[in-house]
Scaffold this motif. Structure first.
Motif, short mmCIF file in Angstrom:
data_model
loop_
_atom_site.label_atom_id
_atom_site.label_comp_id
_atom_site.label_asym_id
_atom_site.label_seq_id
_atom_site.Cartn_x
_atom_site.Cartn_y
_atom_site.Cartn_z
N ARG A 194 68.68 32.96 -33.00
CA ARG A 194 68.13 34.26 -33.39
C ARG A 194 68.61 34.71 -34.76
NH1 ARG A 194 68.23 37.43 -27.52
NH2 ARG A 194 66.35 36.39 -26.72
N SER A 201 57.55 27.96 -40.54
CA SER A 201 57.65 28.83 -39.37
C SER A 201 58.65 28.28 -38.37
CB SER A 201 56.28 28.99 -38.69
OG SER A 201 55.34 29.50 -39.58
N CYS A 202 59.33 27.20 -38.74
CA CYS A 202 60.21 26.47 -37.82
C CYS A 202 61.68 26.66 -38.14
CB CYS A 202 59.87 24.98 -37.87
SG CYS A 202 58.21 24.57 -37.31
N VAL A 203 62.50 26.28 -37.17
CA VAL A 203 63.95 26.24 -37.33
C VAL A 203 64.39 24.79 -37.44
CG1 VAL A 203 66.15 26.63 -36.13
CG2 VAL A 203 64.43 28.43 -36.19
N GLU A 219 66.30 32.84 -37.20
CA GLU A 219 64.91 33.28 -37.03
C GLU A 219 64.57 34.46 -37.94
OE1 GLU A 219 62.79 33.11 -32.97
OE2 GLU A 219 64.92 33.33 -32.46
N LYS A 220 65.57 35.22 -38.36
CA LYS A 220 65.32 36.40 -39.19
C LYS A 220 64.85 36.04 -40.60
CE LYS A 220 68.32 39.52 -36.64
NZ LYS A 220 68.34 38.70 -35.44
N GLY A 238 66.99 28.48 -41.19
CA GLY A 238 65.64 29.02 -41.26
C GLY A 238 65.38 29.42 -42.70
N GLN A 253 59.32 24.93 -33.50
CA GLN A 253 58.92 26.33 -33.42
C GLN A 253 59.88 27.04 -32.46
OE1 GLN A 253 56.48 28.05 -34.87
NE2 GLN A 253 55.06 26.54 -35.71
N PRO A 254 60.51 28.15 -32.88
CA PRO A 254 61.58 28.72 -32.06
C PRO A 254 61.13 29.67 -30.94
CG PRO A 254 61.39 29.91 -34.13
CD PRO A 254 60.40 28.79 -34.19
N GLN A 255 59.91 30.22 -31.00
CA GLN A 255 59.57 31.33 -30.11
C GLN A 255 59.66 30.96 -28.63
OE1 GLN A 255 57.72 30.42 -32.77
NE2 GLN A 255 57.97 32.19 -34.14
N ASP A 308 63.25 30.11 -27.55
CA ASP A 308 64.01 31.36 -27.43
C ASP A 308 63.74 32.03 -26.09
OD1 ASP A 308 64.58 34.21 -27.57
OD2 ASP A 308 64.88 33.95 -29.72
#
Length: 374
Positions: free
Chosen positions: A15, A31-33, A18-19, A46, A70-72, A75
């Motif tokens: 997280r 858009s990835c980590v 992700e910011k 990120g 993709q982290p969403q 997470d």
């Protein structure tokens, strides 16, 4: 890659980085980590190319590697797991996350497409300022509200930091108002940078009000670095010229003064804002009249109007001026309710300066609106 990690620590670090990212349809990889192993540690990263956030955590590494994902969904999934530890391993273009009683699979991206992540290795000579986490959060909160919100005008879509002679100055403006905050520091370094507003927003989301942990601020070439423990925030610097704020602060010779308690004027302005926030002709605008030690405020919208009349401490000739009520409130809400506030005026078409007795190094200058009869 094959490793075992503490679930909550993994989620916390995910997280953090992700910011720095958001949806990017043109380059989905941004858009990835990015995660890679470094001995017995995991490096998270990120980036949107303008802002990069990196952090590290301990892990039990059985097989080294690196992945981009993709982290969403990950997470959301890890948040709902109750296990203390989880294992992560790659199988071709799939990331497998296993707990004691479940297994899940997630698609991963081509790691070779991700921007190169290099070590920073900041030299001691590049460090400009060390400041407590809660102090920096407080400063940014008091200044950033008056920065230009849109990147269309990049030169003012930022907070300016100027530091010399053991004094750090933090400034923001959107051309309609200007906020200036000065703080004495121990550093002898010189620094003049414009930090993008999205970087400031990302930093404030990471900081804690009650933490006195030290943040080190450094500069190298056209980048600024904020280091907090294992977290490193790297941002480009806006290299366009920032407005001459010193000229704005010293340019007006004010000859009218109003002194009031913050709580008193806050209550009045909050009532007035209810009426003027939907004013079609002059959004958030109200007319202020100062005469015979009284302040009369008139505000209207399409269906209602308000007239506030209060006794005040005012010196100088009578004045009629139109001001943005929302702008005034955004500054006053950063002050203590029992603070003594001074408003200085000149003419109906001249700027207004606001200061507080508790912090004379915190200054706000706001331009008037076109004066119309109400």
């Amino acid at each position: 890659m094959f490793l075992k990690v503490n679930r909550s620590e993994f989620l916390k670090n995910l997280r953090i980085v992700e910011k720095a990212i958001g949806e990017n349809k043109i380059r989905p990889i941004l858009s990835c980590v990015y995660v890679r192993t470094e001995g017995n540690k995991l490096l998270f990263c990120g980036t949107n190319l303008e802002l990069t956030i990196k952090t590290k955590m301990e892990g039990e590494v059985f097989e080294e590697g690196r992945i981009v994902f993709q982290p969403q969904l990950i997470d959301e999934y890890i948040k709902e797991i109750s296990d203390e530890f989880v294992t992560l391993k790659t199988d071709g273009d799939i990331l497998v996350i296993e707990t004691e009683d479940s297994s899940s699979e997630f698609a991963i991206m081509d790691v070779e497409e991700y921007p190169t992540i290099s070590e920073t290795n900041i030299d001691e000579s590049e460090k400009c300022l060390s400041i407590k986490e809660n102090e920096l959060l407080n400063i940014f909160g008091k200044v950033k509200f008056s920065a230009a919100a849109s990147a269309d005008n990049l030169s003012i879509n930022c907070i300016r930091i100027d530091m010399s002679d053991k004094v750090a100055r933090f400034i923001s403006t959107d051309t309609y108002r200007l906020t200036y905050l000065m703080k004495e520091v121990e550093s002898d370094s010189k620094l003049s940078v414009s930090v993008p507003l999205n970087t400031v927003d990302a930093i404030t989301k990471l900081l804690k009000n009650d933490s006195e942990e030290i943040i080190n601020i450094s500069k190298r070439d056209n980048k600024i670095y904020f280091t907090l423990g294992e977290v490193e925030i790297i941002s480009r610097i806006i290299e366009l010229a920032f407005p001459n704020y010193e000229g704005i602060l010293s340019g007006s010779l004010y000859n009218k003064t109003m002194i009031t308690t913050n709580d008193d004027i806050l209550k009045i302005l909050k009532r007035v804002l209810i009426f003027v926030k939907n004013n079609v002709e002059s959004k958030n605008g109200a007319v202020f009249k100062f005469l015979n030690n009284r302040m009369i405020i008139n505000g209207v919208n399409d269906i209602a109007k308000i007239n506030e009349d209060s006794e005040i401490n005012f010196s100088g000739e009578d004045l009629k001026i139109s001001l943005n009520v929302k702008f005034l409130l955004e500054f006053l809400q950063n002050l203590e309710k029992d603070d003594i506030i001074t408003l200085e005026f000149k003419e109906s078409n001249s700027s207004v300066r606001l200061t507080s007795k508790n912090n004379e190094d915190y200054i706000y200058v706001v331009m008037p609106l076109a004066l119309k009869d109400i």
